[in-house]
Design an enzyme around this catalytic site. Structure first.
Site, PDB file in Angstrom:
ATOM      1  N   ASP A   8       0.860  -1.189   0.000  1.00 45.09           N
ATOM      2  CA  ASP A   8       0.000   0.000   0.000  1.00 45.09           C
ATOM      3  C   ASP A   8       0.895   1.237   0.000  1.00 45.09           C
ATOM      4  OD1 ASP A   8      -2.156   1.673   0.121  1.00 45.09           O
ATOM      5  OD2 ASP A   8      -2.675   1.233   2.205  1.00 45.09           O
ATOM      6  N   ASP A 103      -2.629   2.367  -6.279  1.00 40.89           N
ATOM      7  CA  ASP A 103      -1.645   2.468  -5.200  1.00 40.89           C
ATOM      8  C   ASP A 103      -1.617   1.281  -4.242  1.00 40.89           C
ATOM      9  OD1 ASP A 103      -4.120   3.037  -4.167  1.00 40.89           O
ATOM     10  OD2 ASP A 103      -3.450   4.680  -2.891  1.00 40.89           O
ATOM     11  N   GLU A 104      -2.297   0.194  -4.572  1.00 45.01           N
ATOM     12  CA  GLU A 104      -2.193  -0.978  -3.698  1.00 45.01           C
ATOM     13  C   GLU A 104      -2.438  -2.254  -4.490  1.00 45.01           C
ATOM     14  OE1 GLU A 104      -5.169  -1.621  -0.670  1.00 45.01           O
ATOM     15  OE2 GLU A 104      -6.568  -0.267  -1.676  1.00 45.01           O
TER      16      GLU A 104
END
Length: 358
Positions: A8, A103-104
């Site tokens: 993350d 983003d993860e």
């Protein structure tokens, strides 16, 4: 036992802006829509979070919490480009990658032979590579199952990692809040709490037949998760079924006009989120959701192959017809994504359509 890593990125959009514009570093920064047009916050720096600023918060309210907040518009193409860099780093260690957003992602490194197969060292290497090649920090969670890897990635933020081993898993889940289990929202948590169930340990000691009788199929999932069981594998070809945005209001509102005032910010944020799509997808429906102050909710949808702002306002009016005098606590809009790969869905002539709708 599998070895799952959840990566993350730390306050991703804001971190990219601080990397590219050093004058923002160390200051309360947010990426989002203008308060003049009732925008919402997409993400913010840790300095802003100290004031209570959060994602999906109305921009105007964020400025009340943090008058010195620096607000910048999103640069989605830049965020996409950096995300591709990060994805390439993942692929050096495994091909079993399940992106959740820009983003993860989940990574299954069970078969990775690098670092003698140590998931802890692999996660450290991935985070080190990301920092060296993008200038951004990432946090990681390592666990034998997916949902616990995601829980773990949040425990040593920012720029840290947390490991749950097969040996420590039983004790870890005993004290884990049920709110950390996917699918347990505020309403479900309140129902569970009324039964004296607040942690996974509470569920472990509770009557399984009664849980199944009260919660049906979800009761079975709850029993498994509370024991640290999650058989879901990594879906390398996972595709999102919908894109949406919602906001919980600072206080209940009651009129259609008040709800209409919230819509422009949601529409701006939805346009941003649609532009994040890794694959170009056509839409097949539009949806408006209202949650009332009695915790019940209603959704209205319309089948459509293109986004119409006017239609969102029509759906809102239809949803408000079900209000029955209740206050509105949450308002959300979304689009359903079709399986076919066509053009990225956009919201055309947004301001013109807003003027027509209002």
């Amino acid at each position: 036992m599998r070895k799952i890593i959840h990566i993350d990125m730390d306050c991703y959009f804001a971190a990219v802006e601080m990397r590219d514009f050093p004058e923002y570093r160390g200051k309360p920064l947010a990426v989002g829509g203008s308060s003049d047009r009732r925008g919402v916050i997409s993400t913010c720096s840790y300095e802003a979070r100290k004031f209570g600023v959060r994602s999906a918060m109305a921009t105007a309210y964020a400025f009340k919490l943090c008058p010195d907040l620096i607000l910048v518009p999103g640069r989605m193409q830049v965020y996409k480009d950096v995300s591709l860099q990060i994805r390439e780093i993942f692929s050096r260690y495994t091909q079993l990658i399940e992106p959740l957003s820009l983003d993860e992602a989940y990574l299954d490194v069970s078969e990775c032979q690098q670092y003698k197969g140590s998931a802890t060292l692999i996660a450290q290497a991935i985070r080190r590579d990301i920092l060296a090649e993008t200038g951004l920090t990432a946090s990681a969670g390592i666990a034998p199952v997916k949902f616990l890897a995601k829980v773990a990635s949040d425990l040593n933020k920012p720029n840290g990692q947390y490991v749950i081993t097969p040996e420590t898993l039983p004790e870890f889940v005993k004290t884990l809040s049920l709110r950390k289990i996917p699918g347990v929202g505020k309403v479900t948590a309140e129902k569970l709490s009324s039964l004296g169930l607040n942690t996974c340990g509470d569920v472990q000691a509770y009557s399984k037949p009664e849980l199944l009788a009260r919660f049906g199929k979800f009761g079975g999932v709850l029993i498994e998760r509370s024991q640290g069981i999650d058989e879901r594998g990594i879906s390398a070809d996972r595709e999102r079924k919908s894109v949406g945005v919602e906001t919980t209001l600072a206080k209940d509102i009651y009129s259609l006009e008040q709800c209409q005032q919230v819509m422009p910010g949601l529409i701006q944020e939805l346009a941003l989120r649609l532009s994040r799509s890794a694959k170009e997808r056509k839409i097949h429906k539009q949806v408006v959701k209202l949650k009332f102050n009695d915790f019940k909710q209603t959704t209205i949808e319309h089948r459509s192959d293109e986004v119409s702002i006017v239609m969102f306002y029509d759906l809102l009016a239809q949803a408000m017809a079900r209000q029955e005098g209740r206050g509105i606590r949450l308002l959300g809009i979304s689009v359903g994504l079709a399986d076919s790969i066509l053009a990225v869905p956009e919201i055309p002539n947004a301001q013109t359509q807003l003027d027509l709708a209002l």
